[in-house]
Design a protein around this motif. Structure first.
Motif, PDB file in Angstrom:
ATOM      1  N   THR A  19       0.835  -1.203   0.000  1.00 36.49           N
ATOM      2  CA  THR A  19       0.000   0.000   0.000  1.00 36.49           C
ATOM      3  C   THR A  19       0.869   1.252   0.000  1.00 36.49           C
ATOM      4  N   ARG A  20       1.928   1.250   0.812  1.00 34.21           N
ATOM      5  CA  ARG A  20       2.835   2.399   0.877  1.00 34.21           C
ATOM      6  C   ARG A  20       3.503   2.644  -0.473  1.00 34.21           C
ATOM      7  N   GLN A  21       3.942   1.570  -1.116  1.00 34.63           N
ATOM      8  CA  GLN A  21       4.586   1.700  -2.420  1.00 34.63           C
ATOM      9  C   GLN A  21       3.597   2.206  -3.470  1.00 34.63           C
ATOM     10  N   LYS A  22       2.359   1.726  -3.401  1.00 33.90           N
ATOM     11  CA  LYS A  22       1.333   2.161  -4.351  1.00 33.90           C
ATOM     12  C   LYS A  22       1.044   3.654  -4.186  1.00 33.90           C
ATOM     13  N   LEU A  23       0.920   4.114  -2.939  1.00 32.99           N
ATOM     14  CA  LEU A  23       0.662   5.527  -2.680  1.00 32.99           C
ATOM     15  C   LEU A  23       1.827   6.401  -3.128  1.00 32.99           C
ATOM     16  N   LEU A  24       3.051   5.939  -2.911  1.00 31.29           N
ATOM     17  CA  LEU A  24       4.218   6.684  -3.350  1.00 31.29           C
ATOM     18  C   LEU A  24       4.251   6.806  -4.872  1.00 31.29           C
ATOM     19  N   LEU A  25       3.937   5.726  -5.566  1.00 30.47           N
ATOM     20  CA  LEU A  25       3.902   5.757  -7.026  1.00 30.47           C
ATOM     21  C   LEU A  25       2.821   6.716  -7.527  1.00 30.47           C
ATOM     22  N   GLU A  26       1.642   6.677  -6.898  1.00 32.52           N
ATOM     23  CA  GLU A  26       0.565   7.593  -7.285  1.00 32.52           C
ATOM     24  C   GLU A  26       0.998   9.042  -7.087  1.00 32.52           C
ATOM     25  N   LYS A  27       1.691   9.328  -5.980  1.00 30.46           N
ATOM     26  CA  LYS A  27       2.145  10.690  -5.711  1.00 30.46           C
ATOM     27  C   LYS A  27       3.153  11.140  -6.760  1.00 30.46           C
ATOM     28  N   GLN A  28       4.072  10.256  -7.132  1.00 39.06           N
ATOM     29  CA  GLN A  28       5.063  10.592  -8.148  1.00 39.06           C
ATOM     30  C   GLN A  28       4.387  10.848  -9.502  1.00 39.06           C
ATOM     31  N   GLN A  29       3.399  10.035  -9.849  1.00 37.82           N
ATOM     32  CA  GLN A  29       2.691  10.218 -11.109  1.00 37.82           C
ATOM     33  C   GLN A  29       1.900  11.525 -11.097  1.00 37.82           C
ATOM     34  N   LEU A  30       1.323  11.854  -9.960  1.00 42.32           N
ATOM     35  CA  LEU A  30       0.568  13.093  -9.821  1.00 42.32           C
ATOM     36  C   LEU A  30       1.487  14.308 -10.001  1.00 42.32           C
ATOM     37  N   LYS A  31       2.676  14.254  -9.416  1.00 43.11           N
ATOM     38  CA  LYS A  31       3.637  15.341  -9.583  1.00 43.11           C
ATOM     39  C   LYS A  31       4.026  15.493 -11.049  1.00 43.11           C
ATOM     40  N   LEU A  32       4.250  14.376 -11.719  1.00 42.67           N
ATOM     41  CA  LEU A  32       4.633  14.405 -13.120  1.00 42.67           C
ATOM     42  C   LEU A  32       3.536  15.037 -13.971  1.00 42.67           C
ATOM     43  N   ARG A  33       2.279  14.649 -13.723  1.00 39.54           N
ATOM     44  CA  ARG A  33       1.164  15.229 -14.485  1.00 39.54           C
ATOM     45  C   ARG A  33       1.044  16.726 -14.214  1.00 39.54           C
ATOM     46  N   ALA A  34       1.238  17.133 -12.950  1.00 39.39           N
ATOM     47  CA  ALA A  34       1.147  18.557 -12.605  1.00 39.39           C
ATOM     48  C   ALA A  34       2.260  19.344 -13.289  1.00 39.39           C
TER      49      ALA A  34
END
Length: 71
Positions: free
Chosen positions: A33-48
């Motif tokens: 779960t922690r790894q999934k949330l970290l990946l989502e955060k990184q993808q969100l930063k990239l999109r922003a």
């Protein structure tokens, strides 16, 4: 030569073995779960960054409130 962890666990009573296994499964699930949330955060930063034309160091994610991301 010393005993492996698996050998040590097999020496324990069955109840302890079950508890060890269930706790291990909990920890594995938490880590995934922690790894999934970290990946989502990184993808969100990239999109922003791409959307706003910013450099990598200019994007900070503060959190989410009501399904909105605070950047």
């Amino acid at each position: 030569m010393g005993k492996s962890l698996r050998e040590k666990i097999k020496e324990q009573p069955i109840e302890s073995q079950v508890q060890i296994e269930s706790r291990a499964q909990e920890l594995i699930a938490q880590e995934l779960t922690r790894q999934k949330l970290l990946l989502e955060k990184q993808q969100l930063k990239l999109r922003a960054r791409k959307r706003k034309g910013l450099k990598q160091r200019e994007v900070v994610i503060f959190g989410k409130i009501n399904h909105r991301t605070l950047i």
